[in-house]
Design a protein around this motif. Structure first.
Motif, PDB file in Angstrom:
ATOM      1  N   ALA A   1       0.835  -1.200   0.000  1.00  0.00           N
ATOM      2  CA  ALA A   1       0.000   0.000   0.000  1.00  0.00           C
ATOM      3  C   ALA A   1       0.869   1.249   0.000  1.00  0.00           C
ATOM      4  CB  ALA A   1      -0.925  -0.007   1.211  1.00  0.00           C
ATOM      5  N   ARG A   2       0.412   2.260  -0.691  1.00  0.00           N
ATOM      6  CA  ARG A   2       1.167   3.507  -0.821  1.00  0.00           C
ATOM      7  C   ARG A   2       1.068   4.408   0.400  1.00  0.00           C
ATOM      8  NH1 ARG A   2       0.609   5.711  -6.946  1.00  0.00           N
ATOM      9  NH2 ARG A   2       1.366   3.838  -7.987  1.00  0.00           N
ATOM     10  N   GLY A   3       0.010   4.253   1.160  1.00  0.00           N
ATOM     11  CA  GLY A   3      -0.122   5.119   2.309  1.00  0.00           C
ATOM     12  C   GLY A   3      -1.295   4.748   3.184  1.00  0.00           C
ATOM     13  N   HIS A   4      -1.341   5.395   4.339  1.00  0.00           N
ATOM     14  CA  HIS A   4      -2.396   5.178   5.324  1.00  0.00           C
ATOM     15  C   HIS A   4      -2.603   6.472   6.098  1.00  0.00           C
ATOM     16  CE1 HIS A   4      -3.806   4.419   9.437  1.00  0.00           C
ATOM     17  NE2 HIS A   4      -4.558   3.499   8.874  1.00  0.00           N
ATOM     18  N   VAL A   5      -3.835   6.695   6.483  1.00  0.00           N
ATOM     19  CA  VAL A   5      -4.171   7.823   7.345  1.00  0.00           C
ATOM     20  C   VAL A   5      -5.237   7.365   8.333  1.00  0.00           C
ATOM     21  CG1 VAL A   5      -5.945   8.762   5.800  1.00  0.00           C
ATOM     22  CG2 VAL A   5      -4.758  10.292   7.379  1.00  0.00           C
ATOM     23  N   THR A   6      -5.187   7.919   9.530  1.00  0.00           N
ATOM     24  CA  THR A   6      -6.226   7.656  10.523  1.00  0.00           C
ATOM     25  C   THR A   6      -7.050   8.925  10.710  1.00  0.00           C
ATOM     26  OG1 THR A   6      -4.868   6.036  11.701  1.00  0.00           O
ATOM     27  CG2 THR A   6      -6.708   6.990  12.922  1.00  0.00           C
ATOM     28  N   PHE A   7      -8.352   8.785  10.567  1.00  0.00           N
ATOM     29  CA  PHE A   7      -9.282   9.889  10.781  1.00  0.00           C
ATOM     30  C   PHE A   7     -10.022   9.657  12.093  1.00  0.00           C
ATOM     31  CE2 PHE A   7      -9.301   9.513   6.028  1.00  0.00           C
ATOM     32  CZ  PHE A   7      -8.605  10.683   5.779  1.00  0.00           C
ATOM     33  N   GLY A   8     -10.511  10.727  12.670  1.00  0.00           N
ATOM     34  CA  GLY A   8     -11.321  10.605  13.872  1.00  0.00           C
ATOM     35  C   GLY A   8     -12.586   9.814  13.579  1.00  0.00           C
ATOM     36  N   GLY A   9     -13.139   9.230  14.612  1.00  0.00           N
ATOM     37  CA  GLY A   9     -14.335   8.409  14.456  1.00  0.00           C
ATOM     38  C   GLY A   9     -15.595   9.135  14.880  1.00  0.00           C
ATOM     39  N   CYS A  10     -16.679   8.389  14.838  1.00  0.00           N
ATOM     40  CA  CYS A  10     -17.973   8.932  15.221  1.00  0.00           C
ATOM     41  C   CYS A  10     -18.773   7.818  15.885  1.00  0.00           C
ATOM     42  CB  CYS A  10     -18.706   9.440  13.985  1.00  0.00           C
ATOM     43  SG  CYS A  10     -20.368  10.064  14.322  1.00  0.00           S
ATOM     44  N   LEU A  11     -19.239   8.091  17.063  1.00  0.00           N
ATOM     45  CA  LEU A  11     -20.076   7.133  17.784  1.00  0.00           C
ATOM     46  C   LEU A  11     -21.147   7.941  18.485  1.00  0.00           C
ATOM     47  CD1 LEU A  11     -20.187   4.087  18.256  1.00  0.00           C
ATOM     48  CD2 LEU A  11     -18.858   4.440  20.322  1.00  0.00           C
ATOM     49  N   GLN A  12     -22.385   7.756  18.042  1.00  0.00           N
ATOM     50  CA  GLN A  12     -23.473   8.572  18.564  1.00  0.00           C
ATOM     51  C   GLN A  12     -24.628   7.720  19.055  1.00  0.00           C
ATOM     52  OE1 GLN A  12     -23.871  11.205  15.101  1.00  0.00           O
ATOM     53  NE2 GLN A  12     -22.813  12.786  16.267  1.00  0.00           N
ATOM     54  N   GLU A  13     -25.599   8.362  19.647  1.00  0.00           N
ATOM     55  CA  GLU A  13     -26.795   7.702  20.161  1.00  0.00           C
ATOM     56  C   GLU A  13     -27.362   6.757  19.106  1.00  0.00           C
ATOM     57  OE1 GLU A  13     -28.860   6.768  23.273  1.00  0.00           O
ATOM     58  OE2 GLU A  13     -27.604   8.554  23.390  1.00  0.00           O
ATOM     59  N   GLY A  14     -27.749   5.571  19.532  1.00  0.00           N
ATOM     60  CA  GLY A  14     -28.296   4.581  18.614  1.00  0.00           C
ATOM     61  C   GLY A  14     -27.255   3.645  18.039  1.00  0.00           C
ATOM     62  N   ALA A  15     -26.008   3.765  18.468  1.00  0.00           N
ATOM     63  CA  ALA A  15     -24.928   2.908  17.961  1.00  0.00           C
ATOM     64  C   ALA A  15     -25.218   1.438  18.262  1.00  0.00           C
ATOM     65  CB  ALA A  15     -23.593   3.317  18.580  1.00  0.00           C
ATOM     66  N   LYS A  16     -24.817   0.576  17.332  1.00  0.00           N
ATOM     67  CA  LYS A  16     -24.965  -0.868  17.514  1.00  0.00           C
ATOM     68  C   LYS A  16     -23.866  -1.390  18.426  1.00  0.00           C
ATOM     69  CE  LYS A  16     -26.451  -1.339  12.761  1.00  0.00           C
ATOM     70  NZ  LYS A  16     -26.020  -1.827  11.449  1.00  0.00           N
ATOM     71  N   GLY A  17     -24.199  -2.402  19.182  1.00  0.00           N
ATOM     72  CA  GLY A  17     -23.205  -3.060  20.021  1.00  0.00           C
ATOM     73  C   GLY A  17     -23.268  -2.593  21.462  1.00  0.00           C
ATOM     74  N   ARG A  18     -23.142  -3.537  22.374  1.00  0.00           N
ATOM     75  CA  ARG A  18     -23.217  -3.238  23.804  1.00  0.00           C
ATOM     76  C   ARG A  18     -22.119  -2.271  24.231  1.00  0.00           C
ATOM     77  NH1 ARG A  18     -20.976  -5.669  28.159  1.00  0.00           N
ATOM     78  NH2 ARG A  18     -20.099  -7.286  26.837  1.00  0.00           N
ATOM     79  N   LEU A  19     -20.882  -2.535  23.791  1.00  0.00           N
ATOM     80  CA  LEU A  19     -19.758  -1.673  24.168  1.00  0.00           C
ATOM     81  C   LEU A  19     -19.945  -0.256  23.615  1.00  0.00           C
ATOM     82  CD1 LEU A  19     -17.046  -1.380  25.578  1.00  0.00           C
ATOM     83  CD2 LEU A  19     -15.946  -2.197  23.492  1.00  0.00           C
ATOM     84  N   ALA A  20     -20.378  -0.159  22.367  1.00  0.00           N
ATOM     85  CA  ALA A  20     -20.592   1.153  21.751  1.00  0.00           C
ATOM     86  C   ALA A  20     -21.663   1.933  22.511  1.00  0.00           C
ATOM     87  CB  ALA A  20     -20.989   0.993  20.289  1.00  0.00           C
ATOM     88  N   ARG A  21     -22.745   1.264  22.857  1.00  0.00           N
ATOM     89  CA  ARG A  21     -23.813   1.943  23.611  1.00  0.00           C
ATOM     90  C   ARG A  21     -23.311   2.397  24.981  1.00  0.00           C
ATOM     91  NH1 ARG A  21     -26.668  -2.214  21.205  1.00  0.00           N
ATOM     92  NH2 ARG A  21     -26.689  -3.440  23.128  1.00  0.00           N
ATOM     93  N   MET A  22     -22.462   1.577  25.610  1.00  0.00           N
ATOM     94  CA  MET A  22     -21.909   1.944  26.907  1.00  0.00           C
ATOM     95  C   MET A  22     -21.004   3.175  26.784  1.00  0.00           C
ATOM     96  SD  MET A  22     -19.743  -0.393  29.568  1.00  0.00           S
ATOM     97  CE  MET A  22     -18.211  -0.297  28.641  1.00  0.00           C
ATOM     98  N   ILE A  23     -20.192   3.228  25.733  1.00  0.00           N
ATOM     99  CA  ILE A  23     -19.307   4.372  25.503  1.00  0.00           C
ATOM    100  C   ILE A  23     -20.132   5.650  25.351  1.00  0.00           C
ATOM    101  CG2 ILE A  23     -17.719   5.415  23.827  1.00  0.00           C
ATOM    102  CD1 ILE A  23     -16.630   2.528  23.351  1.00  0.00           C
ATOM    103  N   VAL A  24     -21.192   5.582  24.547  1.00  0.00           N
ATOM    104  CA  VAL A  24     -22.049   6.748  24.335  1.00  0.00           C
ATOM    105  C   VAL A  24     -22.742   7.132  25.642  1.00  0.00           C
ATOM    106  CG1 VAL A  24     -24.116   7.586  23.135  1.00  0.00           C
ATOM    107  CG2 VAL A  24     -22.379   6.313  21.867  1.00  0.00           C
ATOM    108  N   ARG A  25     -23.257   6.155  26.352  1.00  0.00           N
ATOM    109  CA  ARG A  25     -23.963   6.408  27.619  1.00  0.00           C
ATOM    110  C   ARG A  25     -23.051   7.090  28.650  1.00  0.00           C
ATOM    111  NH1 ARG A  25     -26.209   1.705  27.962  1.00  0.00           N
ATOM    112  NH2 ARG A  25     -24.523   0.721  29.120  1.00  0.00           N
ATOM    113  N   ASN A  26     -21.746   6.741  28.599  1.00  0.00           N
ATOM    114  CA  ASN A  26     -20.784   7.335  29.532  1.00  0.00           C
ATOM    115  C   ASN A  26     -20.218   8.673  29.049  1.00  0.00           C
ATOM    116  OD1 ASN A  26     -21.030   5.278  31.422  1.00  0.00           O
ATOM    117  ND2 ASN A  26     -19.447   4.037  30.454  1.00  0.00           N
ATOM    118  N   GLY A  27     -20.792   9.200  27.974  1.00  0.00           N
ATOM    119  CA  GLY A  27     -20.385  10.517  27.498  1.00  0.00           C
ATOM    120  C   GLY A  27     -19.081  10.543  26.726  1.00  0.00           C
TER     121      GLY A  27
END
Length: 169
Positions: A114-140
């Motif tokens: 691969a010629r390159g890679h970049v990391t962008f910020g993510g997004c996790l908001q209300e209604g996210a799938k997954g128990r861990l994701a919901r916990m992260i959102v619930r904890n602000g």
């Protein structure tokens, strides 16, 4: 005829898909025939001149669909220009500094040259799938940390490389 570019992505809650769509849109505006498709259903990559693969990061691992896509298409990817992106940090760090690929992504990059890679910020908001994701959102700890001007600038740089190579053939 414009170069054809696939932007394949692995996502759980859709934010990486939105990044991939923004990348494909910038490339299309640069005169490339670009399309964003889910990595799980992208199919054969041999019809594309170049490929961008993106995956959401979950607990330090790239999304399984992105990993499987690279594994499934390893030979074809090694024969064409490839770039990777990751999305995931739920803080402004990706906009403040270059974040290197996680080890699994680094190995995949090496396998396909691969010629390159970049990391962008993510997004996790209300209604996210997954128990861990919901916990992260619930904890602000959720939020939208994607920097679309940075995403578009990166995509424009990749598109510029492809257009220049095409013109020099």
């Amino acid at each position: 005829m414009p170069a054809e570019v696939l932007v394949a992505y692995g996502t759980t809650n859709g934010s990486t898909a939105q990044i991939a769509e923004a990348v494909a849109e910038v490339m299309s505006k640069a005169g490339l025939a670009a399309e964003a498709l889910p990595a799980a259903s992208a199919g054969d990559v041999t019809r594309y001149d170049a490929v961008v693969v993106g995956g959401g990061l979950y607990a330090g691992r790239w999304h399984k669909d992105a990993r499987r896509f690279v594994r499934r298409n390893r030979r074809a990817l090694a024969d064409r220009p490839v770039w990777f992106f990751s999305s995931g940090p739920l803080d402004p760090s990706a906009s403040e500094k270059d974040i290197p690929p996680v080890p699994g992504v680094r190995r995949a990059m090496n396998r396909v040259d691969a010629r390159g890679h970049v990391t962008f910020g993510g997004c996790l908001q209300e209604g996210a799938k997954g128990r861990l994701a919901r916990m992260i959102v619930r904890n602000g700890k959720g939020g939208d940390y994607r920097d679309f001007p940075a995403i578009e600038a990166w995509a424009a740089g990749v598109a510029g490389e492809l257009v220049e190579e095409r013109e020099n053939r």
